[in-house]
Scaffold this active site. Structure first.
Site, PDB file in Angstrom:
ATOM      1  N   PHE A 283       0.855  -1.183   0.000  1.00  0.00           N
ATOM      2  CA  PHE A 283       0.000   0.000   0.000  1.00  0.00           C
ATOM      3  C   PHE A 283       0.888   1.227   0.000  1.00  0.00           C
ATOM      4  O   PHE A 283       1.716   1.410   0.904  1.00  0.00           O
ATOM      5  CB  PHE A 283      -0.889   0.002   1.254  1.00  0.00           C
ATOM      6  CG  PHE A 283      -1.696   1.269   1.437  1.00  0.00           C
ATOM      7  CD1 PHE A 283      -2.877   1.462   0.734  1.00  0.00           C
ATOM      8  CD2 PHE A 283      -1.276   2.265   2.305  1.00  0.00           C
ATOM      9  CE1 PHE A 283      -3.623   2.621   0.901  1.00  0.00           C
ATOM     10  CE2 PHE A 283      -2.017   3.427   2.476  1.00  0.00           C
ATOM     11  CZ  PHE A 283      -3.189   3.604   1.780  1.00  0.00           C
ATOM     12  N   ASP A 371     -24.950 -20.045 -10.545  1.00  0.00           N
ATOM     13  CA  ASP A 371     -23.916 -20.070 -11.585  1.00  0.00           C
ATOM     14  C   ASP A 371     -24.290 -21.001 -12.751  1.00  0.00           C
ATOM     15  O   ASP A 371     -24.841 -22.071 -12.530  1.00  0.00           O
ATOM     16  CB  ASP A 371     -22.631 -20.594 -10.902  1.00  0.00           C
ATOM     17  CG  ASP A 371     -21.403 -20.356 -11.744  1.00  0.00           C
ATOM     18  OD1 ASP A 371     -21.538 -19.895 -12.880  1.00  0.00           O
ATOM     19  OD2 ASP A 371     -20.298 -20.634 -11.235  1.00  0.00           O
ATOM     20  N   ARG A 447      -9.450 -21.201  -9.202  1.00  0.00           N
ATOM     21  CA  ARG A 447     -10.674 -21.733  -9.805  1.00  0.00           C
ATOM     22  C   ARG A 447     -10.666 -21.447 -11.314  1.00  0.00           C
ATOM     23  O   ARG A 447     -11.701 -21.168 -11.914  1.00  0.00           O
ATOM     24  CB  ARG A 447     -11.912 -21.121  -9.162  1.00  0.00           C
ATOM     25  CG  ARG A 447     -13.101 -22.062  -9.177  1.00  0.00           C
ATOM     26  CD  ARG A 447     -14.389 -21.345  -8.795  1.00  0.00           C
ATOM     27  NE  ARG A 447     -15.480 -22.299  -8.653  1.00  0.00           N
ATOM     28  CZ  ARG A 447     -16.764 -21.977  -8.753  1.00  0.00           C
ATOM     29  NH1 ARG A 447     -17.113 -20.739  -8.992  1.00  0.00           N
ATOM     30  NH2 ARG A 447     -17.693 -22.879  -8.618  1.00  0.00           N
ATOM     31  N   LYS A 480     -27.666 -12.702  -6.167  1.00  0.00           N
ATOM     32  CA  LYS A 480     -26.555 -13.195  -5.342  1.00  0.00           C
ATOM     33  C   LYS A 480     -25.269 -12.721  -6.007  1.00  0.00           C
ATOM     34  O   LYS A 480     -25.006 -13.057  -7.162  1.00  0.00           O
ATOM     35  CB  LYS A 480     -26.617 -14.725  -5.285  1.00  0.00           C
ATOM     36  CG  LYS A 480     -25.478 -15.382  -4.519  1.00  0.00           C
ATOM     37  CD  LYS A 480     -25.778 -16.878  -4.360  1.00  0.00           C
ATOM     38  CE  LYS A 480     -24.594 -17.673  -3.869  1.00  0.00           C
ATOM     39  NZ  LYS A 480     -24.866 -19.123  -3.938  1.00  0.00           N
ATOM     40  N   TRP A 481     -24.499 -11.936  -5.274  1.00  0.00           N
ATOM     41  CA  TRP A 481     -23.268 -11.327  -5.819  1.00  0.00           C
ATOM     42  C   TRP A 481     -22.079 -12.073  -5.226  1.00  0.00           C
ATOM     43  O   TRP A 481     -21.813 -11.979  -4.034  1.00  0.00           O
ATOM     44  CB  TRP A 481     -23.227  -9.852  -5.420  1.00  0.00           C
ATOM     45  CG  TRP A 481     -22.085  -9.075  -5.991  1.00  0.00           C
ATOM     46  CD1 TRP A 481     -20.753  -9.314  -5.821  1.00  0.00           C
ATOM     47  CD2 TRP A 481     -22.172  -7.917  -6.810  1.00  0.00           C
ATOM     48  NE1 TRP A 481     -20.014  -8.377  -6.481  1.00  0.00           N
ATOM     49  CE2 TRP A 481     -20.861  -7.498  -7.100  1.00  0.00           C
ATOM     50  CE3 TRP A 481     -23.239  -7.178  -7.327  1.00  0.00           C
ATOM     51  CZ2 TRP A 481     -20.580  -6.387  -7.877  1.00  0.00           C
ATOM     52  CZ3 TRP A 481     -22.966  -6.059  -8.104  1.00  0.00           C
ATOM     53  CH2 TRP A 481     -21.635  -5.675  -8.370  1.00  0.00           C
ATOM     54  N   ASP A 482     -21.363 -12.788  -6.074  1.00  0.00           N
ATOM     55  CA  ASP A 482     -20.335 -13.711  -5.597  1.00  0.00           C
ATOM     56  C   ASP A 482     -18.933 -13.220  -5.980  1.00  0.00           C
ATOM     57  O   ASP A 482     -18.769 -12.424  -6.915  1.00  0.00           O
ATOM     58  CB  ASP A 482     -20.589 -15.080  -6.258  1.00  0.00           C
ATOM     59  CG  ASP A 482     -20.137 -16.246  -5.398  1.00  0.00           C
ATOM     60  OD1 ASP A 482     -19.322 -16.028  -4.487  1.00  0.00           O
ATOM     61  OD2 ASP A 482     -20.593 -17.367  -5.652  1.00  0.00           O
ATOM     62  N   ASN A 484     -15.219 -15.476  -6.131  1.00  0.00           N
ATOM     63  CA  ASN A 484     -14.731 -16.815  -5.805  1.00  0.00           C
ATOM     64  C   ASN A 484     -13.220 -16.991  -5.876  1.00  0.00           C
ATOM     65  O   ASN A 484     -12.741 -18.051  -6.287  1.00  0.00           O
ATOM     66  CB  ASN A 484     -15.417 -17.837  -6.713  1.00  0.00           C
ATOM     67  CG  ASN A 484     -16.796 -18.175  -6.187  1.00  0.00           C
ATOM     68  OD1 ASN A 484     -16.979 -18.343  -4.991  1.00  0.00           O
ATOM     69  ND2 ASN A 484     -17.771 -18.242  -7.066  1.00  0.00           N
ATOM     70  N   GLY A 533     -18.687 -18.892  -0.354  1.00  0.00           N
ATOM     71  CA  GLY A 533     -19.227 -18.993   1.002  1.00  0.00           C
ATOM     72  C   GLY A 533     -19.150 -17.630   1.655  1.00  0.00           C
ATOM     73  O   GLY A 533     -19.602 -16.628   1.108  1.00  0.00           O
ATOM     74  N   ASP A 538     -18.323  -8.811   5.779  1.00  0.00           N
ATOM     75  CA  ASP A 538     -17.864  -7.684   6.593  1.00  0.00           C
ATOM     76  C   ASP A 538     -18.937  -6.604   6.584  1.00  0.00           C
ATOM     77  O   ASP A 538     -19.841  -6.625   5.748  1.00  0.00           O
ATOM     78  CB  ASP A 538     -16.508  -7.169   6.076  1.00  0.00           C
ATOM     79  CG  ASP A 538     -16.577  -6.696   4.639  1.00  0.00           C
ATOM     80  OD1 ASP A 538     -17.352  -5.764   4.353  1.00  0.00           O
ATOM     81  OD2 ASP A 538     -15.847  -7.244   3.782  1.00  0.00           O
ATOM     82  N   GLU A 613     -41.062 -35.959   2.575  1.00  0.00           N
ATOM     83  CA  GLU A 613     -40.004 -34.952   2.811  1.00  0.00           C
ATOM     84  C   GLU A 613     -40.491 -33.553   2.410  1.00  0.00           C
ATOM     85  O   GLU A 613     -40.218 -32.566   3.098  1.00  0.00           O
ATOM     86  CB  GLU A 613     -38.742 -35.321   2.024  1.00  0.00           C
ATOM     87  CG  GLU A 613     -37.997 -36.500   2.625  1.00  0.00           C
ATOM     88  CD  GLU A 613     -36.911 -37.048   1.708  1.00  0.00           C
ATOM     89  OE1 GLU A 613     -35.885 -37.498   2.240  1.00  0.00           O
ATOM     90  OE2 GLU A 613     -37.097 -37.048   0.468  1.00  0.00           O
TER      91      GLU A 613
HETATM   92  C1  GLA Z   1     -19.458 -20.129  -4.729  1.00  0.00           C
HETATM   93  C2  GLA Z   1     -20.682 -19.923  -3.863  1.00  0.00           C
HETATM   94  C3  GLA Z   1     -21.689 -21.028  -4.133  1.00  0.00           C
HETATM   95  C4  GLA Z   1     -22.053 -21.044  -5.595  1.00  0.00           C
HETATM   96  C5  GLA Z   1     -20.803 -21.195  -6.433  1.00  0.00           C
HETATM   97  C6  GLA Z   1     -21.101 -21.043  -7.917  1.00  0.00           C
HETATM   98  O1  GLA Z   1     -18.734 -21.226  -4.321  1.00  0.00           O
HETATM   99  O2  GLA Z   1     -20.336 -19.853  -2.538  1.00  0.00           O
HETATM  100  O3  GLA Z   1     -22.826 -20.842  -3.340  1.00  0.00           O
HETATM  101  O4  GLA Z   1     -22.737 -19.864  -5.921  1.00  0.00           O
HETATM  102  O5  GLA Z   1     -19.840 -20.218  -6.099  1.00  0.00           O
HETATM  103  O6  GLA Z   1     -19.996 -21.122  -8.683  1.00  0.00           O
END
Ligand code: GLA
Length: 729
Positions: A283, A371, A447, A480-482, A484, A533, A538, A613
C-alpha cells in the site's frame, strides 16, 4: 449533545448512554487518550497518567532537559512517526523531501450535529431516532503541512462510537502514504486482557479464538484483497474474566472489504495499543498537494455486560444503521431455493421450472438460478465476464423463464460474479488489458479464473451496464453477488508504475462504486453477498446487502460453529443459511432448525424429495415464517459453545419486550446412560409465565432461566428441539 468540551481542562469527552470516551489536548498539544469505559462525568482523567524518566525513552526536543514526557509511554489518539514512540504506528508517510516523519499536534477541532458521511466508502448512518454527533480533530505536522483529521461519530442511544481518518496534504510536495490506521486506542493497563478473533478457512469461516495478550504485537488481518475467509475484520478486547453474561468488552468492527490489519500490542509497560485500518502490505498512496485520502470507518462498542452484551449492541446497531435496503425491516425475506447444489451448472429452463414446481410444494417463495446461466459456462473454466443469457440452456430466454416462475406464484433470483473473468470468454478476448496481470508474468489462476481490474473506470462502467441490463430485462427479485477467489497479480494497466501501490485500495473503491450504482438503480431487489461462502462477510458489504452467505459448508453440525462464530457481531438476519443434502445422517427437521438461525432456504434438488419430505419442508418453511419476527428482531443468546466438548448446542432469540422467544437445541453427542441435560433460557421475564409450543406446557420465566428445560435423552442421534415461548398475559 454527546460531545462535551471543557476548554479549561482541554478535555473532549464523548458520551453515549452507558459509556464515556475522553481525550485531552495535552503537553505540547499532543492529543492524549484518557479513557474509554463506563460513564464518567466530565472530570479530567489525566491524573491517571504518571510521568517518569524511563531509561532509553525519547523526549520531544521542546522538553529540553526534562526527561519524563515520552511519546513512547503516552496513551494517544493517533501516534506520531519517528518521534520516539516505537509502538505500532498509526501512520507511515514518506514526505516530499524523502523523510519518514509525522509529528501531529492539535491545531483545530470542530463539533457538528449529526453523523458524518465518508465520501469514498460506506459508513453507518444515523436514523431519525438516533442522537448522533460528529467530532473532528485536526492534527498537523508543522514542517510538512500534512494534516490528519480524526473523525468521531457518537451515537448516544446505541452506545456506539465510530472512528475514521482523513489525511490531507496542505504542503507543497506530494507525499506517499504507506500506512494509515483508522483507529488507535491505547489502554493504560492491558496485562490482564484477552483478544478474541475469528479465524477460519474456506468452508469453516469465523471460528472463534481467544488468547491472552502477551508482550508482542498480535496481528489479525488479510492480504488476500478481500476481508477473507481466514480472518474477519472484527476483534474483541476484553478482561480475562469476561464470559457471555459478565465483564468489560471492547469491540472493533472495520467497514472495509479489502486488505485489513488489526494490531494489538502489549507494550513494555503493560499498556495496550490497538490499531485497525487498511493493511499496509503493498500500500503506497500518493497524496498530491491539496488532496485528501480517506480511510475506512471502525465501529467501536464498549459494554460491561459480557460478550452477549457486546453482541446485542452490534446486532441492534447493524440492523438499524448499516443497510438501507427495504428488506432490512419493511419487507419479509422470502424462503428461497438455490439451484447450485441441486444442479450445479447442469440445468436448463425446463429443469429450473421443475425444481420451482416441486419447491412450491415445500413452501418456497423464490427460485434462485445460480452459476451457469450465462455466456459459455458448462464448467468453471469459461464464461465469466460474459453477462448475457446462454440460450442453449435457457432456451426460452430469461424473460420467459422468469414469467413461468412468476406464474407459479414464485419470485425469481439470479447469480453474478462480476469481479471475475475467464480467459475463455468474449470479454477477455476483447479486453485482455482489463485483467489484473503483471506485465511479462502469467497470472495466478484460482478456480481457473482471473480478476478484473476493478480500479479501472471502464471496467466499472462495463459491469454497471451489463448487470443492469440483465436486471432490467426481467422481473428479478433477488441477486446473489459472488466472488470466488483471492486477489493476486496486483497490477493495473491504467496506472503508471509508481502508482501500483494504490491498486489494492482502488479495487475496493471501484467495487463500492459498482455496487452502489447497481443497488441504487434497483432498490427493490434483495441482494445477498457471497464469496466462495462467507469469504467477504464484513460490515461494508452488509451496508449494501442485507444478507450474506455464511459458508459453502451446509453440513448442519458444522453450521452450529459457523453460526456461533458469525453471531458475535453480525445479526442473525444477515446470515444466509440453507437446508441441503449435506449431513446424510442428520434429520431434515434438524437441518431446518439450524437453517432457521439465519435467512432460511433450500439448496437441493426439490424434485428428488419424497412427498413426505416435501411435507416436512413445507411445515418448516411455515414455521420459519411464523418465527421470522423473533429470529430477525429478537435479542440473540448463545446458550452453549459448540467449540467445547458437550452434548448439545443451544441458542435463543428473545423479542425485546420479552413477550416471545424461540429456543433451539441440537443434540450432537449423546453419551450412553449419561446424565440428564438441561438448557437454561436467558432474557425472559422472570415474573411471567410462558406457554411452550402453543400450550404443550406452561413454565415460569424464572424457572426456565434458573432451573432450565430438561432435554429428552431417549432420542435418535442429531435430534433438534425448538421451544417457542409465549408470555401469558
Ligand atoms: C461459490 C458460492 C456457491 C455457488 C458457487 C457457484 O462457491 O459460494 O454458493 O454460488 O460459487 O460457482
Amino acid at each position: 449533545m454527546g460531545i462535551k468540551v471543557n476548554e479549561f481542562q482541554k478535555t473532549i469527552t464523548l458520551h453515549t448512554q452507558n459509556t464515556s470516551y475522553q481525550m485531552k489536548i495535552g503537553n505540547l498539544d499532543y492529543l492524549i487518550h484518557l479513557y474509554y469505559g463506563p460513564t464518567i462525568p466530565d472530570v479530567d482523567l489525566s491524573y491517571q497518567i504518571k510521568q517518569y524518566d524511563r531509561g532509553f525513552s525519547g523526549n520531544p526536543y521542546e522538553s529540553r532537559n526534562a526527561r519524563t514526557f515520552s511519546l513512547d509511554a503516552q496513551p494517544q489518539e493517533f501516534s506520531t512517526q519517528q518521534q520516539g514512540d516505537f509502538r505500532a504506528a498509526s501512520i507511515e508517510v514518506v514526505n516530499g523531501d524523502g523523510s519518514y516523519s509525522f509529528n501531529g499536534r492539535v491545531v483545530d477541532y470542530k463539533i457538528k450535529k449529526g453523523k458524518y458521511c465518508l465520501e469514498t466508502m460506506p459508513s453507518v448512518f444515523a436514523t431519525e431516532s438516533d442522537t448522533a454527533d460528529t467530532l473532528e480533530v485536526t492534527l498537523e505536522d508543522a514542517v510538512t503541512g500534512v494534516q490528519v483529521i480524526l473523525i468521531y461519530g457518537v451515537f448516544e442511544e446505541a452506545d456506539m462510537i465510530t472512528r475514521a481518518v482523513k489525511v490531507k496534504n496542505t504542503g507543497t510536495k506530494s507525499i506517499q502514504l504507506q500506512k494509515i490506521m483508522s483507529t488507535c486506542l491505547d489502554f493504560l493497563n492491558g496485562s490482564k486482557m484477552d483478544l478474541i478473533s475469528f479465524p477460519g478457512r474456506y468452508g469453516q469461516e469465523r471460528q472463534v479464538e481467544r488468547q491472552p495478550m502477551t508482550h508482542h504485537i498480535h496481528t489479525i488481518g488479510s492480504v488476500r484483497g478481500t476481508s477473507s475467509h481466514q480472518q474477519n475484520p472484527f476483534v474483541i478486547l476484553c478482561d480475562r474474566d469476561v464470559s457471555e453474561d459478565y465483564g468489560n468488552c471492547y469491540g472493533f468492527s472495520l467497514m472495509y472489504s479489502g486488505n485489513f490489519l488489526a494490531e494489538a500490542e502489549l507494550d513494555q509497560y503493560d499498556q495496550i495499543r490497538f490499531g485497525m485500518g487498511i493493511h499496509p502490505k503493498q500500500f503506497s498512496f500518493e497524496i498530491k498537494p491539496g488532496e485528501v485520502f480517506e480511510g475506512p470507518e471502525v465501529v467501536m462498542a464498549f459494554t460491561t455486560k459480557g460478550l452477549t452484551g457486546l453482541t446485542h449492541l452490534y446486532h441492534d446497531f447493524y440492523r438499524k444503521n448499516l443497510c438501507k435496503s427495504k428488506f432490512v425491516k419493511d419487507v419479509r425475506r422470502p424462503v428461497l431455493i438455490n439451484s447450485w447444489e441441486a444442479a450445479f451448472m447442469d440445468f436448463d429452463d425446463v429443469k429450473l421450472v421443475e425444481i420451482a414446481k416441486a419447491a412450491k410444494e415445500m413452501g418456497v417463495e423464490l427460485l434462485v438460478m445460480d452459476d451457469g446461466w450465462f455466456g459459455k459456462r458448462d464448467d468453471d473454466n469459461s464464461g465469466l465476464g460474459d453477462w448475457y443469457v446462454n440460450e442453449k440452456k435457457i432456451k426460452c430466454g430469461l424473460h420467459k423463464l422468469v414469467e413461468q416462475i412468476n406464474d407459479l406464484g414464485m419470485k425469481f433470483g439470479i447469480w453474478f460474479e462480476p469481479e471475475m473473468v475467464s480467459e475463455d470468454s468474449d470479454l477477455y478476448r476483447t479486453h485482455p488489458e482489463w485483467t489484473m496481470e503483471i506485465p511479462g508474468r502469467p497470472a495466478v489462476r484460482s478456480r481457473n479464473q482471473l480478476v478484473l481490474d476493478m480500479s479501472r473506470e471502464e471496467v466499472q462502467d462495463y459491469l454497471i451496464k451489463e448487470v443492469n441490463s440483465i436486471l432490467n430485462d426481467a422481473n428479478i427479485y433477488y441477486v446473489k453477488w459472488d466472488i470466488n477467489r483471492s486477489l493476486a497479480d496486483i497490477w493495473s494497466n491504467a496506472q503508471p508504475a509508481e502508482k501500483q501501490g494504490e491498486v489494492y485500495h482502488r479495487y475496493i473503491l471501484g467495487l463500492y462504486r459498482v455496487m452502489d450504482q447497481i443497488i441504487k438503480t434497483h432498490p427493490d431487489i434483495l441482494f445477498e453477498g457471497c464469496s466462495g461462502g462467507g469469504g467477504r462477510y464484513d460490515p461494508a458489504m452488509l451496508s449494501y446487502y442485507p444478507q450474506y452467505w455464511v459458508s459453502d459448508n451446509n453440513h448442519p453440525i458444522d453450521r452450529l460453529k459457523l453460526h456461533y462464530g458469525t453471531s458475535f457481531v453480525y445479526p442473525i438476519s444477515t446470515m444466509g443459511a440453507h437446508i441441503s443434502d449435506s449431513g446424510k445422517f442428520v434429520p431434515l427437521r434438524t437441518k431446518a432448525v439450524v437453517a432457521m438461525c439465519g435467512t432460511f432456504g433450500y439448496e437441493l434438488d426439490a424434485t428428488h424429495l419424497s412427498k413426505e419430505e416435501q411435507k416436512i419442508c413445507k411445515e418448516q418453511s411455515d414455521l420459519f415464517r411464523k418465527y421470522y419476527h423473533i429470529i430477525f428482531e429478537g435479542d440473540y443468546y448463545r446458550l452453549s459453545n459448540p467449540f467445547e466438548v458437550g452434548n448439545m448446542t443451544a441458542w435463543q432469540h428473545v423479542l425485546k419486550d420479552k413477550s416471545e422467544s424461540l429456543l433451539s437445541v441440537v443434540v450432537t453427542n449423546l453419551t450412553c446412560n449419561g446424565p440428564q441435560e438441561y438448557v437454561k433460557a436467558k432474557g425472559l421475564d422472570p415474573m411471567a409465565f410462558y406457554s411452550i409450543n402453543d400450550g404443550e406446557a406452561i413454565y415460569s420465566g424464572a424457572a426456565l432461566m434458573n432451573a432450565g428445560i430438561p432435554i429428552d435423552r431417549e432420542i435418535p442421534e442429531y435430534t433438534a428441539f425448538q421451544f417457542h415461548m409465549k408470555k401469558i398475559d
